[in-house]
Design a protein around this motif. Sequence first.
Motif, short mmCIF file in Angstrom:
data_model
loop_
_atom_site.label_atom_id
_atom_site.label_comp_id
_atom_site.label_asym_id
_atom_site.label_seq_id
_atom_site.Cartn_x
_atom_site.Cartn_y
_atom_site.Cartn_z
N TRP A 1 9.62 -8.17 30.36
CA TRP A 1 9.09 -6.87 29.91
C TRP A 1 9.91 -6.25 28.78
O TRP A 1 9.72 -5.09 28.42
CB TRP A 1 9.11 -5.86 31.08
N GLN B 1 13.46 -14.26 27.17
CA GLN B 1 12.06 -13.95 27.49
C GLN B 1 11.28 -15.21 27.83
O GLN B 1 10.45 -15.22 28.74
CB GLN B 1 11.42 -13.21 26.32
N ARG C 1 12.01 -13.68 34.55
CA ARG C 1 12.09 -12.92 35.80
C ARG C 1 13.48 -12.34 36.04
O ARG C 1 13.66 -11.51 36.93
CB ARG C 1 11.69 -13.82 36.97
N SER D 1 10.58 -5.08 25.61
CA SER D 1 9.66 -4.86 24.47
C SER D 1 10.40 -5.00 23.14
O SER D 1 11.63 -4.95 23.09
CB SER D 1 9.06 -3.46 24.56
N VAL E 1 14.87 -3.69 34.54
CA VAL E 1 13.81 -4.26 33.68
C VAL E 1 13.99 -5.77 33.56
O VAL E 1 15.08 -6.23 33.18
CB VAL E 1 13.86 -3.62 32.28
#
Length: 419
Positions: A331, A293, A298, A333, A327
């Motif tokens: 992003w 992350q 990207r 989560s 994904v």
Amino acid sequence: MQIHPSSSHFFDVIIVGAGPAGMMAAISSALRGAQVAILEQLDHPGVKLLATGGGRCNITNTLDDEEFMSRFGKNGRFMQPALSKMNSPRLRAFLAEHGVPTAAPDGFHVYPASNTSASVLHALWKLCAERNVKRWVGTEAKALTTRNESVAGLETSSGAIATRNVVLATGGKSYPDLGATGSGYNLAAHAGHTVTTLLPVLVPLVTRETWPRELSGVSLRHVHAWIDLPRRQKCSYIGDMLFTQTGVSGPAILDLSRDVIPLLKTHGDVPIRLDLQPETTAEQWNARFDEWQSAHGRKKVVTLLDQHLPSSLAGMILRLAGLAENVPAAWFSRRQRDAVLGLVTRLPLTVEGAGGFDNAMVTRGGIRLNEVEPKTLQSRKIRGLYFAGEILDLDGPCGGYNLQWAFSSGWLAGVNAAK
Ligand SMILES: Cc1cc2nc3c(=O)[nH]c(=O)nc-3n(C[C@H](O)[C@H](O)[C@H](O)COP(=O)(O)OP(=O)(O)OC[C@H]3O[C@@H](n4cnc5c(N)ncnc54)[C@H](O)[C@@H]3O)c2cc1C
């Protein structure tokens, strides 16, 4: 080959079955001066031996005798007298002396240095010939003749033979194409022996989930597989595995099958879990996710996971976790991270069946051990009747255990039958 039943055919010892156990029994009997014959129902000896270890023949392993016996479970101690005569170091020395040096490339699994099971078979069959063992192939033992609770002879497909000692080394029921028809159990049962429940083990597992079939052929090295039921913590193995058309297979799964099969009978289905990378802890996975992350936001999560798992499996893990394949890591989560973490460290599968005897490497069950004298492998019911190899109620995991037992027990039974 013709056997003339009523005439001159008397042997001190007749061995039934020319597998590893039978050939060793023939050799050790003949070395003690006995007149020995070995019968094999197939047209060639050692047909299953040739198929072992994917043709490489994982003869034994490097464990010491105590550890070795413990892997066979509660019956393992029965093997002690046989191992004291022919354990792994002695077997390796014996084979080397007869032209088959061995090697343990990974320090555990022992193979012939030639890497072919044919070299083991040829050496044993040749030794039988050199020791004047009568070798009859294409001859099936049909019935044991007994008199006053002692062996008197053997009925075969080619006639009757007189003898006072018979070694049943007929193997189990698994892979019948390779000679394991289970006929030895019937011979022993007719002589009054108990045959315990026979089950196929070391067998691929069938899962309720259908997604493994989409990964059919994908293999993983060094996976941790275990049974996810209370009080079953010991049912846990580390090794390679493979996804198949019907579920899972490979050494770790085959070993787990020894515990799963009996539970299938009582539980109906059995939950198992897989840690896909047991050397990576949950903390290390989380550190990886943090890095993805912070440094690779990207990049797609699937691309990053690809670096640690086969790509089709990485894609499947994301689908099972409910993530779209595109994904990006930025992003990813907390909820998704936890879902992926759970899947890579505790991937759940439900076993609802298993392959049968046709594709089980070994048979669980066999001649009840308390009816056999462990020091000699002679029957406690019929004098002159001996047992060796897989026909007895002992089965080990993958890794040279079952062949070592066949060689050790064959040796001991042969020595005693010759006395
Ligand atoms: C595909 C496969 C791979 C395996 N790989 C390994 C491995 O790498 N390492 C390992 O440790 N174990 C392995 N095993 C298990 C191992 O092969 C067996 O446990 C071992 O062969 C048992 O030896 P045995 O002599 O008792 O029986 P078998 O090898 O089965 O030999 C018994 C013989 O008796 C003959 N016979 C049976 N009934 C009669 C009769 N009535 N009259 C005359 N002859 C009869 C049969 O035709 C057969 O040739 C493997 C098994 C399979 C199926």
